[in-house]
Design an enzyme around this catalytic site. Sequence first.
Site, short mmCIF file in Angstrom:
data_model
loop_
_atom_site.label_atom_id
_atom_site.label_comp_id
_atom_site.label_asym_id
_atom_site.label_seq_id
_atom_site.Cartn_x
_atom_site.Cartn_y
_atom_site.Cartn_z
N ASP A 92 0.82 -1.20 0.00
CA ASP A 92 0.00 0.00 0.00
C ASP A 92 0.86 1.26 0.00
O ASP A 92 1.43 1.63 1.02
CB ASP A 92 -0.90 -0.04 1.24
N ASP A 289 -1.95 5.46 -5.89
CA ASP A 289 -2.22 4.72 -4.65
C ASP A 289 -2.48 3.25 -4.94
O ASP A 289 -3.55 2.88 -5.42
CB ASP A 289 -3.42 5.32 -3.93
#
Length: 436
Positions: A92, A289
């Site tokens: 992440d 992201d």
Amino acid sequence: MGKEKVGLVALVMIVSSWLVSPSSSSSFRGDLTRGKAPLTFGSPSSSSSSLVLNRVGSSVVFPLDGDVFPTGSYNTTIYIGQPPKPYFLDPDTGSDLTWLQCDAPCVRCTETPHPLYRPSNDRVICRDPICASLHSGDYKCDDPERCDYKVMYADGGSSSGVLVKDVFSFKSYGGGDLSPRVALGCGYDQEQKPGASIPFLDGVLGLGKGKSGIVSQLSSQGLVRNVLGHCLSTHGGGYLFFGNDLYDSSRIMWTPMSHDYLKHYSPGTADLLFAGKPTGQKDLLLVLDSGSSYTYFSSQAYEALSSAVKKALDRKPFAEALDDPTLPLCWRGRKPFKNIREVRKYFKPFALSFNSGGRTKNQFEVPPESYLIISAMGNVCMGVLNGTQAGLQNMNLIGDISMQDKLVIYDNERQLVGWQNSVDCSRPPKSRTFAA
């Protein structure tokens, strides 16, 4: 709904959600609360790192599993503890802290593929700089000998726990073993929004820019350059890497990281093009992201793109599939589709044109296979969603789907974001440092 996730929300620390449906996310900012669960730690372990290879320039490569649809996330296996045990983590880039669901004991944990992590006895103290990086301002310590944290996610879910240090076992891409001690979160209280889809994972691999990010920690120990990258395959899987010796920098399209989003990986502002033509949407502030399955545009940009896609499908053999709940915008054909190759010729690419700091424009190209999926009903659905409706306000977020078949690099040392289009992500390149 699929197991899509949307990122870039948090309290003081910025993290990405792996639990949210696109119609129900919201953004949070506020003071950190502290968990009060009694903690039972495992046996003490050595506080020193066992660094067989200790020189900057080494790279570490991690194979990735999973996909955007139907799995809903990518994951990699990280070995933690003494002896090392495997854990499946969600890589992440919108999150700083790596954390595992943790039996200390666990108050609330979701189902995991491996036994819950048993923490080491090496706690991070409250005044440690890594702890400070997770809190805002002049935070107070309930217990000076421990660092409590709580992170909240876009769908209202959260993780609470305490920071510890433990051994992470890596293989250098050029040969040799790395066994650094790294700070991670022991998450003993996870709250989930009712009805949210939850990936079958052990935790999150925090790849963000902050001090608690795993690449920042490894870099501060002199093990790798503060650079990371990933290559996500449209066929599933791919690879993630730390370090800077696995790519030819001259082949990468580089653009400076934005000064407007210092805690995010943002390549700055871009103009939205469709089929090579302007859509009228300019100066869109973008964030990359990997914690989000899909791409999210603000309302105006989303409407411009979806309208352009619909217009390009005029007089084509498609009808809007209003009964397909997979994603907000789906189309059916004369018969169910099996893969994107069957529909690719009917859809046009879109692109984001970035000003690289001079007169030249770098384009982040997104072909149809990097913004479309085939649903379980055999319909083709658009994996670009309305971020304003999802609670992201005016943020424009490039998620996993649009980063497929690209080498994407985050160079924290030079403050650059880069990408290379049309890359085979099924196997990592040879290391320039160790190639024969």
